[in-house]
Motif scaffolding. Structure first.
Motif, mmCIF file in Angstrom:
data_model
loop_
_atom_site.group_PDB
_atom_site.id
_atom_site.type_symbol
_atom_site.label_atom_id
_atom_site.label_comp_id
_atom_site.label_asym_id
_atom_site.label_seq_id
_atom_site.Cartn_x
_atom_site.Cartn_y
_atom_site.Cartn_z
ATOM 1 N N ASP A 161 15.607 -10.730 5.660
ATOM 2 C CA ASP A 161 14.399 -11.305 5.053
ATOM 3 C C ASP A 161 13.441 -10.214 4.597
ATOM 4 O OD1 ASP A 161 15.157 -13.881 5.334
ATOM 5 O OD2 ASP A 161 13.920 -14.326 7.099
ATOM 6 N N LEU A 162 13.299 -9.206 5.450
ATOM 7 C CA LEU A 162 12.393 -8.091 5.147
ATOM 8 C C LEU A 162 12.843 -7.378 3.864
ATOM 9 C CD1 LEU A 162 9.948 -6.534 6.387
ATOM 10 C CD2 LEU A 162 11.614 -4.984 7.407
ATOM 11 N N ILE A 163 14.134 -7.114 3.774
ATOM 12 C CA ILE A 163 14.666 -6.429 2.579
ATOM 13 C C ILE A 163 14.442 -7.299 1.342
ATOM 14 C CG2 ILE A 163 16.725 -5.499 1.445
ATOM 15 C CD1 ILE A 163 17.873 -4.933 4.265
ATOM 16 N N ARG A 164 14.725 -8.590 1.470
ATOM 17 C CA ARG A 164 14.600 -9.494 0.318
ATOM 18 C C ARG A 164 13.145 -9.667 -0.115
ATOM 19 N NH1 ARG A 164 18.291 -12.935 3.253
ATOM 20 N NH2 ARG A 164 20.435 -12.556 2.558
ATOM 21 N N SER A 165 12.208 -9.488 0.815
ATOM 22 C CA SER A 165 10.784 -9.690 0.496
ATOM 23 C C SER A 165 10.114 -8.412 -0.025
ATOM 24 C CB SER A 165 10.038 -10.157 1.746
ATOM 25 O OG SER A 165 9.916 -9.095 2.675
ATOM 26 N N LYS A 166 10.882 -7.359 -0.159
ATOM 27 C CA LYS A 166 10.360 -6.062 -0.603
ATOM 28 C C LYS A 166 9.746 -6.159 -2.011
ATOM 29 C CE LYS A 166 13.185 -2.888 -2.483
ATOM 30 N NZ LYS A 166 12.309 -2.493 -3.584
ATOM 31 N N PRO A 167 8.509 -5.646 -2.184
ATOM 32 C CA PRO A 167 7.958 -5.590 -3.547
ATOM 33 C C PRO A 167 8.865 -4.713 -4.427
ATOM 34 C CG PRO A 167 6.287 -5.005 -1.894
ATOM 35 C CD PRO A 167 7.608 -5.059 -1.195
ATOM 36 N N PRO A 168 8.976 -5.050 -5.707
ATOM 37 C CA PRO A 168 9.938 -4.351 -6.565
ATOM 38 C C PRO A 168 9.775 -2.833 -6.634
ATOM 39 C CG PRO A 168 9.070 -6.304 -7.673
ATOM 40 C CD PRO A 168 8.283 -6.146 -6.422
ATOM 41 N N ARG A 169 8.548 -2.331 -6.492
ATOM 42 C CA ARG A 169 8.385 -0.890 -6.653
ATOM 43 C C ARG A 169 8.566 -0.088 -5.352
ATOM 44 N NH1 ARG A 169 3.592 -0.204 -4.532
ATOM 45 N NH2 ARG A 169 3.347 1.983 -4.994
ATOM 46 N N LEU A 170 8.656 -0.771 -4.229
ATOM 47 C CA LEU A 170 8.755 -0.083 -2.933
ATOM 48 C C LEU A 170 10.167 0.462 -2.673
ATOM 49 C CD1 LEU A 170 7.479 0.478 -0.044
ATOM 50 C CD2 LEU A 170 8.451 -1.733 0.606
ATOM 51 N N HIS A 171 10.221 1.730 -2.223
ATOM 52 C CA HIS A 171 11.487 2.284 -1.716
ATOM 53 C C HIS A 171 11.551 1.974 -0.217
ATOM 54 C CE1 HIS A 171 12.255 4.369 -5.406
ATOM 55 N NE2 HIS A 171 11.300 5.246 -5.270
ATOM 56 N N ASP A 196 0.831 -1.200 0.000
ATOM 57 C CA ASP A 196 0.000 0.000 0.000
ATOM 58 C C ASP A 196 0.874 1.262 0.000
ATOM 59 O OD1 ASP A 196 -2.359 1.416 0.138
ATOM 60 O OD2 ASP A 196 -2.375 1.435 2.331
ATOM 61 N N TYR A 197 2.117 1.107 0.426
ATOM 62 C CA TYR A 197 3.027 2.258 0.536
ATOM 63 C C TYR A 197 4.022 2.301 -0.616
ATOM 64 C CZ TYR A 197 1.151 2.456 5.234
ATOM 65 O OH TYR A 197 0.300 2.535 6.296
ATOM 66 N N ASP A 198 4.476 3.521 -0.940
ATOM 67 C CA ASP A 198 5.503 3.697 -1.968
ATOM 68 C C ASP A 198 6.895 3.792 -1.338
ATOM 69 O OD1 ASP A 198 3.699 4.106 -4.353
ATOM 70 O OD2 ASP A 198 2.948 5.660 -3.004
ATOM 71 N N MET A 199 6.915 4.265 -0.101
ATOM 72 C CA MET A 199 8.190 4.382 0.627
ATOM 73 C C MET A 199 7.960 4.035 2.089
ATOM 74 S SD MET A 199 10.655 7.742 1.160
ATOM 75 C CE MET A 199 11.367 7.764 -0.477
ATOM 76 N N ILE A 200 8.808 3.152 2.608
ATOM 77 C CA ILE A 200 8.748 2.813 4.034
ATOM 78 C C ILE A 200 10.111 3.098 4.646
ATOM 79 C CG2 ILE A 200 8.397 0.977 5.745
ATOM 80 C CD1 ILE A 200 6.476 -0.374 3.806
ATOM 81 N N ILE A 201 10.101 3.870 5.715
ATOM 82 C CA ILE A 201 11.347 4.214 6.405
ATOM 83 C C ILE A 201 11.404 3.461 7.725
ATOM 84 C CG2 ILE A 201 12.583 6.105 7.546
ATOM 85 C CD1 ILE A 201 11.426 7.897 5.262
ATOM 86 N N LEU A 202 12.453 2.671 7.885
ATOM 87 C CA LEU A 202 12.654 1.896 9.115
ATOM 88 C C LEU A 202 13.700 2.661 9.928
ATOM 89 C CD1 LEU A 202 12.870 -1.579 7.324
ATOM 90 C CD2 LEU A 202 10.820 -0.420 8.218
ATOM 91 N N ASP A 203 13.194 3.573 10.755
ATOM 92 C CA ASP A 203 14.091 4.505 11.429
ATOM 93 C C ASP A 203 14.818 3.859 12.602
ATOM 94 O OD1 ASP A 203 15.225 7.101 11.710
ATOM 95 O OD2 ASP A 203 13.954 7.413 13.471
ATOM 96 N N GLU A 204 16.141 3.936 12.572
ATOM 97 C CA GLU A 204 17.019 3.379 13.616
ATOM 98 C C GLU A 204 17.037 1.852 13.643
ATOM 99 O OE1 GLU A 204 19.207 5.056 15.018
ATOM 100 O OE2 GLU A 204 18.524 7.071 15.508
ATOM 101 N N ILE A 205 16.633 1.229 12.557
ATOM 102 C CA ILE A 205 16.616 -0.235 12.550
ATOM 103 C C ILE A 205 18.042 -0.802 12.620
ATOM 104 C CG2 ILE A 205 16.554 -0.500 10.019
ATOM 105 C CD1 ILE A 205 14.635 -2.906 10.497
ATOM 106 N N ASN A 206 19.010 -0.102 12.012
ATOM 107 C CA ASN A 206 20.393 -0.594 12.074
ATOM 108 C C ASN A 206 20.896 -0.616 13.515
ATOM 109 O OD1 ASN A 206 20.492 -0.691 9.245
ATOM 110 N ND2 ASN A 206 21.159 1.433 9.128
#
Lengths: 178, 178
Positions: free
Chosen positions: A127-137, A102-112
């Motif tokens: 896993d989360l990064i690898r499962s990202k839909p192709p159009r999502l930033h 549903d989102y075009d951009m998701i920011i995972l703040d301070e996840i590192n």
């Protein structure tokens, strides 16, 4: 999907100021382009009144979600538990949001930082990064980004501290630190 | 003025992505704190629709001003003249805005690059920083910040490019580069 419209994985890391603010500025730009943006907080207490109020003003297409409840005062074992619960809650939210498409951009703040601090597992983040839909930033912020995260990313900037006012004894300033 | 409310001079420099976006995120935070913000552009063509629309939405206390007219197509001597005229115009605006004492935060976007490129004089920029009212936050962005600018600043972050999608042949993406 052609190569012209490709969702990227971005990482802002390093010990300098500007990681979260760069992500917020990018969210603002994306929002202005008509994109739907979600910002999820992995470390409680990082956001202040300023950015929350601005996000509110930008409206429903600019969501900022804080996990857990209230400020964590206890820095001991209880505090760590509360931090871990908040970060895990953020991870669940992140998975759901990524899958919803549903989102075009998701920011995972301070996840590192959350990974580095042991609040969430690196494997779950990969896993989360690898499962990202192709159009999502997908934007991951926080110091000490894991090498594996950097490997998966398309764009990585290290914010390196050259000079900080705290070192000169200047306290946190409104509009800058909060 | 006590040390608790002290206007800072901040510099975002380096070759990596995130300098202007960090400044925009900071502007957004300051705006959310009820501060009045002005963003001045020293290099024409740097801003795109996204951030301009977001600034517009945030309203009269969040001003973004582009200098010069239109996109500069000529990259030769005529183009350079037009770039210099736009940067000089931005400098005049910056001086006026700093002296007016009407703003809480002024962002001089790409001013370091403008100095490095010879569009504005370093001496003028140093004078501008030195003439800053004590409560004003002044933010200077752009690669190759001069050592003298770094010396005068309270906070300096170098955005270091670790990885960039252009290197992998991925073109500029909406919401990220524009």
């Amino acid at each position: 999907m052609d190569n012209q419209t490709r969702g990227l994985t971005l990482v802002f890391t390093g010990n300098g100021k500007g990681k979260t603010t760069a992500a917020l500025g990018m969210a603002m730009r994306a929002w202005g382009q008509g994109m739907k943006v979600l910002v999820l907080q992995f470390i409680k207490g990082g956001w202040k009144y300023g950015e929350l109020r601005a996000a509110e003003k930008l409206g429903p297409a600019f969501e900022m979600r804080q996990m857990g409840e209230g400020f964590i005062r206890d820095s001991g074992e209880e505090g760590l538990k509360a931090h871990r619960a908040a970060a895990q809650e953020a991870l669940v939210e992140a998975r759901r949001a990524v899958q919803e498409e549903d989102y075009d951009m998701i920011i995972l703040d301070e996840i590192n930082y959350a990974v580095n601090y042991g609040l969430v597992d690196l494997a779950d983040v990969l896993d989360l990064i690898r499962s990202k839909p192709p159009r999502l930033h997908l934007v991951l912020t926080g110091r000490n980004a894991a090498d594996e995260v950097v490997d998966l990313a398309d764009l990585v900037t290290e914010m390196r501290e050259v000079k900080h006012p705290f070192a000169a004894g200047i306290p946190a300033q409104k509009g800058i630190e909060f």
